[in-house]
Write a protein that holds these residues in place. Structure first.
Motif, PDB file in Angstrom:
ATOM      1  N   ARG A 181      -6.367   3.762  16.814  1.00 55.81           N
ATOM      2  CA  ARG A 181      -5.013   2.806  17.483  1.00 55.81           C
ATOM      3  C   ARG A 181      -5.090   1.644  16.409  1.00 55.81           C
ATOM      4  N   ILE A 182      -5.947   0.987  16.468  1.00 56.64           N
ATOM      5  CA  ILE A 182      -5.958   0.055  15.589  1.00 56.64           C
ATOM      6  C   ILE A 182      -5.230   0.223  14.155  1.00 56.64           C
ATOM      7  N   TYR A 183      -5.775   0.952  13.431  1.00 51.83           N
ATOM      8  CA  TYR A 183      -5.398   1.492  12.141  1.00 51.83           C
ATOM      9  C   TYR A 183      -4.013   1.928  12.129  1.00 51.83           C
ATOM     10  N   LEU A 184      -3.559   2.610  13.237  1.00 49.67           N
ATOM     11  CA  LEU A 184      -2.067   2.930  13.352  1.00 49.67           C
ATOM     12  C   LEU A 184      -1.018   1.652  13.287  1.00 49.67           C
ATOM     13  N   ASP A 185      -1.561   0.669  14.134  1.00 49.63           N
ATOM     14  CA  ASP A 185      -0.585  -0.415  14.214  1.00 49.63           C
ATOM     15  C   ASP A 185      -0.765  -1.210  12.910  1.00 49.63           C
ATOM     16  N   ASP A 186      -2.009  -1.506  12.498  1.00 45.95           N
ATOM     17  CA  ASP A 186      -2.347  -2.465  11.539  1.00 45.95           C
ATOM     18  C   ASP A 186      -1.872  -1.840   9.990  1.00 45.95           C
ATOM     19  N   LEU A 187      -2.260  -0.452   9.962  1.00 41.07           N
ATOM     20  CA  LEU A 187      -2.152  -0.012   8.615  1.00 41.07           C
ATOM     21  C   LEU A 187      -0.961   0.753   8.380  1.00 41.07           C
ATOM     22  N   TYR A 188      -0.990   2.272   9.158  1.00 48.60           N
ATOM     23  CA  TYR A 188       0.042   3.169   8.874  1.00 48.60           C
ATOM     24  C   TYR A 188       1.566   2.694   9.312  1.00 48.60           C
ATOM     25  N   SER A 189       1.579   2.023  10.268  1.00 47.45           N
ATOM     26  CA  SER A 189       2.764   1.374  10.515  1.00 47.45           C
ATOM     27  C   SER A 189       3.098   0.039   9.809  1.00 47.45           C
ATOM     28  N   ASN A 190       2.578  -0.396   8.757  1.00 47.67           N
ATOM     29  CA  ASN A 190       2.585  -1.327   7.990  1.00 47.67           C
ATOM     30  C   ASN A 190       2.237  -1.128   6.620  1.00 47.67           C
ATOM     31  N   PRO A 191       3.143  -0.410   5.747  1.00 47.61           N
ATOM     32  CA  PRO A 191       2.838   0.024   4.337  1.00 47.61           C
ATOM     33  C   PRO A 191       2.747  -1.254   3.606  1.00 47.61           C
ATOM     34  N   GLN A 192       3.173  -2.433   3.601  1.00 46.79           N
ATOM     35  CA  GLN A 192       2.688  -3.649   2.843  1.00 46.79           C
ATOM     36  C   GLN A 192       1.232  -4.022   3.021  1.00 46.79           C
ATOM     37  N   ASN A 193       0.742  -3.700   4.359  1.00 51.28           N
ATOM     38  CA  ASN A 193      -0.623  -4.013   4.449  1.00 51.28           C
ATOM     39  C   ASN A 193      -1.577  -2.981   3.708  1.00 51.28           C
ATOM     40  N   ILE A 194      -1.207  -1.699   3.759  1.00 54.34           N
ATOM     41  CA  ILE A 194      -1.867  -0.602   2.867  1.00 54.34           C
ATOM     42  C   ILE A 194      -1.851  -1.109   1.422  1.00 54.34           C
ATOM     43  N   SER A 195      -0.784  -1.438   1.053  1.00 54.64           N
ATOM     44  CA  SER A 195      -0.405  -1.891  -0.435  1.00 54.64           C
ATOM     45  C   SER A 195      -1.355  -2.655  -0.699  1.00 54.64           C
ATOM     46  N   GLU A 196      -1.829  -3.713  -0.070  1.00 52.45           N
ATOM     47  CA  GLU A 196      -2.436  -4.845  -0.459  1.00 52.45           C
ATOM     48  C   GLU A 196      -4.081  -4.387  -0.674  1.00 52.45           C
ATOM     49  N   ILE A 197      -4.396  -3.445   0.390  1.00 52.70           N
ATOM     50  CA  ILE A 197      -5.674  -2.894   0.191  1.00 52.70           C
ATOM     51  C   ILE A 197      -5.894  -1.944  -0.906  1.00 52.70           C
ATOM     52  N   ILE A 198      -4.871  -1.245  -1.260  1.00 61.02           N
ATOM     53  CA  ILE A 198      -4.686  -0.711  -2.635  1.00 61.02           C
ATOM     54  C   ILE A 198      -4.915  -1.367  -3.738  1.00 61.02           C
ATOM     55  N   ILE A 199      -4.324  -2.540  -3.783  1.00 54.73           N
ATOM     56  CA  ILE A 199      -4.366  -3.348  -5.098  1.00 54.73           C
ATOM     57  C   ILE A 199      -5.732  -4.123  -5.111  1.00 54.73           C
ATOM     58  N   GLU A 200      -6.179  -4.434  -3.932  1.00 54.28           N
ATOM     59  CA  GLU A 200      -7.640  -4.968  -4.055  1.00 54.28           C
ATOM     60  C   GLU A 200      -8.650  -3.939  -4.657  1.00 54.28           C
ATOM     61  N   SER A 201      -8.537  -2.729  -4.051  1.00 51.51           N
ATOM     62  CA  SER A 201      -9.358  -1.909  -4.452  1.00 51.51           C
ATOM     63  C   SER A 201      -9.206  -1.450  -6.148  1.00 51.51           C
ATOM     64  N   TYR A 202      -7.945  -1.537  -6.627  1.00 52.72           N
ATOM     65  CA  TYR A 202      -7.573  -1.267  -8.019  1.00 52.72           C
ATOM     66  C   TYR A 202      -8.404  -2.709  -8.810  1.00 52.72           C
ATOM     67  N   ASN A 203      -8.223  -3.844  -8.189  1.00 53.89           N
ATOM     68  CA  ASN A 203      -8.790  -5.197  -8.880  1.00 53.89           C
ATOM     69  C   ASN A 203     -10.287  -4.911  -8.932  1.00 53.89           C
ATOM     70  N   GLN A 204     -11.010  -4.162  -7.969  1.00 50.48           N
ATOM     71  CA  GLN A 204     -12.233  -3.956  -7.819  1.00 50.48           C
ATOM     72  C   GLN A 204     -12.856  -2.786  -8.800  1.00 50.48           C
ATOM     73  N   GLY A 205     -11.907  -2.296  -9.616  1.00 48.10           N
ATOM     74  CA  GLY A 205     -12.357  -1.066 -10.452  1.00 48.10           C
ATOM     75  C   GLY A 205     -11.998   0.238  -9.793  1.00 48.10           C
ATOM     76  N   VAL A 206     -11.450   0.490  -8.865  1.00 51.34           N
ATOM     77  CA  VAL A 206     -11.047   1.706  -8.392  1.00 51.34           C
ATOM     78  C   VAL A 206      -9.790   2.160  -9.050  1.00 51.34           C
ATOM     79  N   ARG A 207      -9.845   3.296  -9.746  1.00 55.16           N
ATOM     80  CA  ARG A 207      -8.656   3.784 -10.566  1.00 55.16           C
ATOM     81  C   ARG A 207      -8.099   5.159 -10.145  1.00 55.16           C
TER      82      ARG A 207
END
Length: 264
Positions: A34-60
């Motif tokens: 439920r938390i992920y639904l509100d904080d992540l799935y319903s907010n693509p911008q929040n997901i994108s920030e996690i993707i970018i940080e993962s990329y910055n940490q070397g995930v390709r």
């Protein structure tokens, strides 16, 4: 550990793949869904920030499914310079993970998914677990052939690595695919194995290795039951695993978990 690429049949495959589980608020996360639904799935911008940080940490690489919110989040990250390869799961449906209806899962528009992800830097496409585990081998073969025709490497996902691995050699043309995504962790959590002592673990590994496929391990954190340090220590000795797929639910998690992964 797992922060390099490997080459296979002319394609470069990153060993660490960002999973979509938290982003899609999968029900196996329990109350956190439920938390992920509100904080992540319903907010693509929040997901994108996690993707970018993962990329910055070397995930390709990132595991994507055909979902408007998830695709939007990834496209935002790309616009910010995040150059990840897409490992696509084909035929993902809205079937309840905890009580799956396999007949409904088989009706997913997998052809549309292949067309969509062919437009991305997508070296590998995987047949969704609810299609694989429906054991409609004709349908699975049809999808794999279509993926191969599209020019990507192909593979399958299963939620039942023990049972499915027993069935594969006698029911599916093993030359149709090269990658196999399975749940694997030290607790045998979300695996179709009741116990996981040393001898049972080795028996399982031998079964998987005998298939002669490139193995992608998922649910390595056991849906958050395991701490990253425990999970990564376990995988130091998992020589049969070629890549891992791991979800994170916040920018801080991405920073901490993938930074820690570099130490193993």
């Amino acid at each position: 550990m797992f922060l390099e690429d490997f080459e296979y049949n002319g394609k470069s495959i990153p060993q660490s793949i960002l999973g979509y589980g938290p982003f899609m608020a999968e029900l196996y996360f329990g109350h956190r869904s439920r938390i992920y639904l509100d904080d992540l799935y319903s907010n693509p911008q929040n997901i994108s920030e996690i993707i970018i940080e993962s990329y910055n940490q070397g995930v390709r690489a990132i595991n994507l499914v055909n979902d408007d919110n998830l695709i939007k989040a990834y496209d935002i990250a790309v616009s910010e310079g995040c150059e990840m390869k897409v490992i696509a799961t084909i035929g993902k449906s809205d079937v309840d993970y905890l009580n799956p209806n396999y007949e409904v899962a088989k009706e997913a528009d997998w052809d549309e998914d292949i067309d969509l992800f062919s437009q991305y830097d997508c070296p590998l496409m995987l047949v969704d677990e609810f299609i694989t585990d429906a054991y409609d081998w004709r349908l699975t073969s049809k999808i794999l052939n279509r993926i191969n025709d599209a020019g990507s490497l192909s593979g399958i996902v299963t939620a039942f690595p023990s049972r499915t691995s027993d069935l594969l050699p006698d029911n599916l043309d093993m030359d149709l695919f090269d990658f196999y995504m399975i749940p694997y962790n030290s607790l045998s959590y979300m695996m179709d194995i009741n116990a996981f002592n040393a001898s049972q673990r080795q028996e399982f590994i031998d079964k998987i290795v005998s298939l002669n496929k490139k193995i992608i391990a998922t649910r390595i954190l056991a849906a958050g039951v395991l701490k990253p340090k425990e999970a990564f220590a376990f995988f130091k000795n998992a020589d049969f695993v070629d890549a891992i797929c791991m979800g994170v639910a916040s920018v801080n998690e991405a920073r901490e978990d993938f930074s820690l992964l570099k130490e193993y």
